[in-house]
Design a protein around this motif. Structure first.
Motif, PDB file in Angstrom:
ATOM      1  N   ARG A   1       4.729   5.374   3.014  1.00  0.00           N
ATOM      2  CA  ARG A   1       4.660   6.757   3.497  1.00  0.00           C
ATOM      3  C   ARG A   1       4.934   7.741   2.359  1.00  0.00           C
TER       4      ARG A   1
ATOM      5  N   TYR B   1       5.474  -6.381   4.760  1.00  0.00           N
ATOM      6  CA  TYR B   1       5.701  -6.856   6.131  1.00  0.00           C
ATOM      7  C   TYR B   1       4.447  -7.529   6.693  1.00  0.00           C
TER       8      TYR B   1
ATOM      9  N   CYS C   1      10.583   0.778  10.158  1.00  0.00           N
ATOM     10  CA  CYS C   1       9.494   0.025  10.787  1.00  0.00           C
ATOM     11  C   CYS C   1       9.771  -1.480  10.800  1.00  0.00           C
TER      12      CYS C   1
ATOM     13  N   GLY D   1       0.521   0.804   3.342  1.00  0.00           N
ATOM     14  CA  GLY D   1       1.815   0.588   4.004  1.00  0.00           C
ATOM     15  C   GLY D   1       2.957   1.287   3.302  1.00  0.00           C
TER      16      GLY D   1
ATOM     17  N   ASP E   1      -4.480  -2.463  11.129  1.00  0.00           N
ATOM     18  CA  ASP E   1      -3.432  -3.283  10.521  1.00  0.00           C
ATOM     19  C   ASP E   1      -3.831  -3.598   9.082  1.00  0.00           C
TER      20      ASP E   1
HETATM   21  P1  ADP Z   1       8.006   2.260   1.621  1.00  0.00           P
HETATM   22  O1  ADP Z   1       9.380   2.766   1.946  1.00  0.00           O
HETATM   23  O2  ADP Z   1       7.992   0.918   0.976  1.00  0.00           O
HETATM   24  O3  ADP Z   1       7.157   3.279   0.953  1.00  0.00           O
HETATM   25  P2  ADP Z   1       7.405   2.851   4.341  1.00  0.00           P
HETATM   26  O4  ADP Z   1       8.409   2.208   5.230  1.00  0.00           O
HETATM   27  O5  ADP Z   1       7.580   4.296   4.028  1.00  0.00           O
HETATM   28  O6  ADP Z   1       7.269   1.986   3.032  1.00  0.00           O
HETATM   29  O7  ADP Z   1       5.971   2.712   4.979  1.00  0.00           O
HETATM   30  C1  ADP Z   1       5.592   1.609   5.712  1.00  0.00           C
HETATM   31  C2  ADP Z   1       4.337   2.017   6.463  1.00  0.00           C
HETATM   32  O8  ADP Z   1       3.632   0.827   6.795  1.00  0.00           O
HETATM   33  C3  ADP Z   1       4.622   2.750   7.778  1.00  0.00           C
HETATM   34  O9  ADP Z   1       3.943   3.987   7.801  1.00  0.00           O
HETATM   35  C4  ADP Z   1       4.079   1.798   8.854  1.00  0.00           C
HETATM   36  O10 ADP Z   1       3.440   2.473   9.910  1.00  0.00           O
HETATM   37  C5  ADP Z   1       3.097   0.947   8.085  1.00  0.00           C
HETATM   38  N1  ADP Z   1       2.940  -0.399   8.597  1.00  0.00           N
HETATM   39  C6  ADP Z   1       3.889  -1.287   8.910  1.00  0.00           C
HETATM   40  N2  ADP Z   1       3.358  -2.453   9.291  1.00  0.00           N
HETATM   41  C7  ADP Z   1       2.019  -2.307   9.196  1.00  0.00           C
HETATM   42  C8  ADP Z   1       0.896  -3.157   9.439  1.00  0.00           C
HETATM   43  N3  ADP Z   1       1.040  -4.414   9.828  1.00  0.00           N
HETATM   44  N4  ADP Z   1      -0.331  -2.644   9.227  1.00  0.00           N
HETATM   45  C9  ADP Z   1      -0.500  -1.366   8.829  1.00  0.00           C
HETATM   46  N5  ADP Z   1       0.501  -0.537   8.567  1.00  0.00           N
HETATM   47  C10 ADP Z   1       1.748  -0.989   8.747  1.00  0.00           C
END
Ligand code: ADP
Length: 568
Positions: free
Chosen positions: A280, A224, A96, A278, A324
């Motif tokens: 998964r 992010y 992402c 944020g 968001d």
């Molecule tokens: P990690 O690996 O740190 O657990 P992930 O990459 O699995 O994080 O998860 C990031 C999540 O955040 C994704 O599901 C994405 O859709 C979500 N995401 C990214 N930017 C935003 C945002 N600005 N607002 C809400 N959700 C977001």
């Protein structure tokens, strides 16, 4: 009559379209048909960072996108260059991160009839399944729209990688300069806020209110989002302990009293309500089930995410909060108000007790000074340097080098840690390090396993060429995982996981005018790292680690088919 000075070509339309949208840096690798584009972009005041291999340029663009919330741009030549960049584009999408891979391509007429052009390939078709969106521009007057669509696709909703295909002929096309200028689009509000529905906020608050053992899980989506102050306020006002995923480390300092990192297994298994912000529920979180998570009946999830389809991806989510992160967290804070009862004291007490025990055990291990160095003693030294330089960027990849660094080196500020991310990919090291230095201007410490470093090692020349304040620390234990494997056949070849023994990676940096240091003790490592941060000179420290140290695949041994089969 139109004079030459009143026309504009595809090269300049592209540069102007990017600049109009505040994109000031290109990461790439020149060659046919984009060499002139890199020259012209530089002449027009853009920063152009040229790499030695497109994958690293792509990784740099992805990291730049993550750090700045502007799509990072990677520029490549056709077919092989494009394919080299594609791994980074796919990786950005999976993580992402917003980036745009712009590749020159050969002519449509020849590609579509498969007549055998120079570097012929149907790049658009190949890129499509590997990224969030893919576009091609055939006419100069569409460049403005093309760039606008790329920016929106990369940044809006769940960010990701976008491919833009530009056939060679496009660059030389000309059009009237005024009409060309008028065709460019300055993208308004490229990542529109998405306000959560109020009933979903109420549902989440009701669940949180009833929780006896609540937990917040912060992912790199939260980092992010740059909603740092509100996320901190949410943790502190509710008094809920939190766990950061690896790239969310530092969103709140790892030393924060509510950090539950040192009691990770305990809180995951025991929590009754888990709020994902944020993050998964993928393999990195054992898909939200199994032993890691304790009794399933006793657990309910709240998930904040911008992508509605992420919800219920692995287990049932009782309270989805779609929007968001900034808007969702702000809405929760409003609902929480001043009279919110903090997380129960017995829960915090139980966590603190485990944390204290684990942290003192860790301190004992770090204090040991074995010879040769092991991961712990080397990282014990680095940990102190990072503590004294909290705004330095940290890049980290490897197997054991990754696992140990993540748990030993505390982070203190948001978005300072870049690592192998969702795929656990090797090879991001030097690309991410270059981007981190270029976009933040801060010193960068790249902690690299010797195997991981090999994927992008040639980019130390790039680091030296741009004189970037990057200090690479190679944890050298003579092989992948460790350096002691033997050839099962008794033949002359070394085992597949073994490298040249006693290799001097420090000489690679010296070859290009940087500083090379050979360190065999934590004290030497510490002196060299401090000096690198002080001087800002490109530095590579060859940190010699016990070659017997290191576990097969680090902490993910179970993913090896043989190990998994034996366990059954
Ligand atoms: P990690 O690996 O740190 O657990 P992930 O990459 O699995 O994080 O998860 C990031 C999540 O955040 C994704 O599901 C994405 O859709 C979500 N995401 C990214 N930017 C935003 C945002 N600005 N607002 C809400 N959700 C977001």
């Amino acid at each position: 009559m139109t004079t030459e000075s009143q026309t504009i070509d595809g090269f300049h339309l592209l540069i102007d379209a990017l600049k109009l949208n505040n994109i000031d840096t290109l990461f790439g690798l020149p060659g046919i048909p984009i060499t002139d584009l890199t020259r012209m972009a530089q002449a027009e005041g853009m920063r152009v960072i040229s790499f030695r291999h497109e994958q690293h340029a792509g990784n740099a663009a992805a990291a730049a996108g993550y750090l700045t919330q502007k799509p990072g741009i990677c520029l490549t030549v056709s077919a092989p260059g494009f394919l080299n960049g594609l791994t980074a584009l796919a990786n950005a999408t999976v993580n992402c991160f917003p980036m745009i891979l712009i590749s020159g391509s050969s002519e449509r007429e020849i590609v579509d009839l498969q007549q055998g052009d120079y570097e012929e390939m149907d790049q658009l078709a190949i890129a499509k399944p590997l990224c969030k969106a893919a576009y091609r521009v055939l006419h100069a007057e569409d460049i403005g729209v093309g760039i606008a669509r790329c920016i929106r696709a990369a940044l809006s909703g769940r960010p990701g990688g976008v491919y833009l295909d530009l056939p060679a002929k496009l660059f030389a096309q000309t059009m009237d300069a005024a009409a060309g200028k008028a065709s460019l689009i300055k993208v308004v509000d490229p990542a529109p806020r998405q306000i959560p529905a109020s009933d979903s906020v109420d549902r989440a608050l009701a669940l949180l209110k009833g929780a006896r053992r609540p937990l917040i899980l912060l992912g790199k989506g939260a980092a992010y989002a740059q909603a740092d102050a509100d996320i901190r306020a949410l943790v502190e006002k509710t008094g809920i302990p939190y766990l950061p995923m690896s790239m969310a480390k530092g969103l709140l300092p790892d030393t924060h009293p509510l950090s539950a990192s040192a009691a990770r297994s305990y809180v995951l298994a025991q929590a009754d309500v888990v709020m994902l912000i944020g993050a998964r529920l993928n393999w990195l979180l054992s898909h939200g089930k199994g032993k890691t998570w304790g009794a399933p009946a006793a657990k309910q999830f709240i998930q904040i995410d911008i992508a509605p389809t992420e919800i219920d991806s692995n287990v049932a989510i009782a309270a989805p909060l779609i929007g968001d992160i900034g808007s969702c967290v702000a809405a929760l804070l409003t609902g929480i108000g001043p009279n919110w009862a903090k997380a129960p004291a017995d829960w915090i007490g139980a966590i603190t007790e485990r944390k204290d025990k684990n942290l003192s055990k860790m301190a004992e291990t770090l204090a040991k000074n074995p010879s040769p160095m092991n991961f712990h003693s080397a990282l014990g030294a680095i940990r102190e340097v990072v503590k004294a330089n909290p705004s330095a960027m940290l890049v980290n990849e490897g197997a054991n080098t990754l696992d140990f660094t993540r748990s030993i080196v505390d982070m203190y500020e948001p978005r300072k840690r870049l690592d192998v991310g969702t795929w656990g990919i090797m090879g991001i090291g030097m690309g991410y390090a270059v981007a981190a230095a270029v976009v933040t201007g801060k010193p960068v410490i790249a902690i690299e396993g010797d195997s991981a470093f090999g994927f992008s090692g040639m980019e130390v020349e790039t680091i030296c060429r741009y004189n970037l304040p990057v200090c690479v620390v190679v944890f050298n234990n003579n092989g992948v995982y460790r350096g002691t494997d033997v050839n099962g056949s008794g033949g002359a070849d070394v085992a597949p996981t073994v490298f040249v023994k006693g290799a001097r990676y420090d000489k690679m940096m010296e070859a290009f005018g940087g500083v090379g240091v050979h360190a065999t003790t934590p004290a030497e490592l510490s002196v060299a790292l401090n000096e690198a941060l002080r001087s800002g000179k490109p530095t590579l420290i060859n940190a010699v680690i016990d070659e017997t140290a290191g576990t097969e695949s680090g902490r993910i041994t179970m993913l090896n088919p043989q190990t998994a089969a034996n366990k059954k």
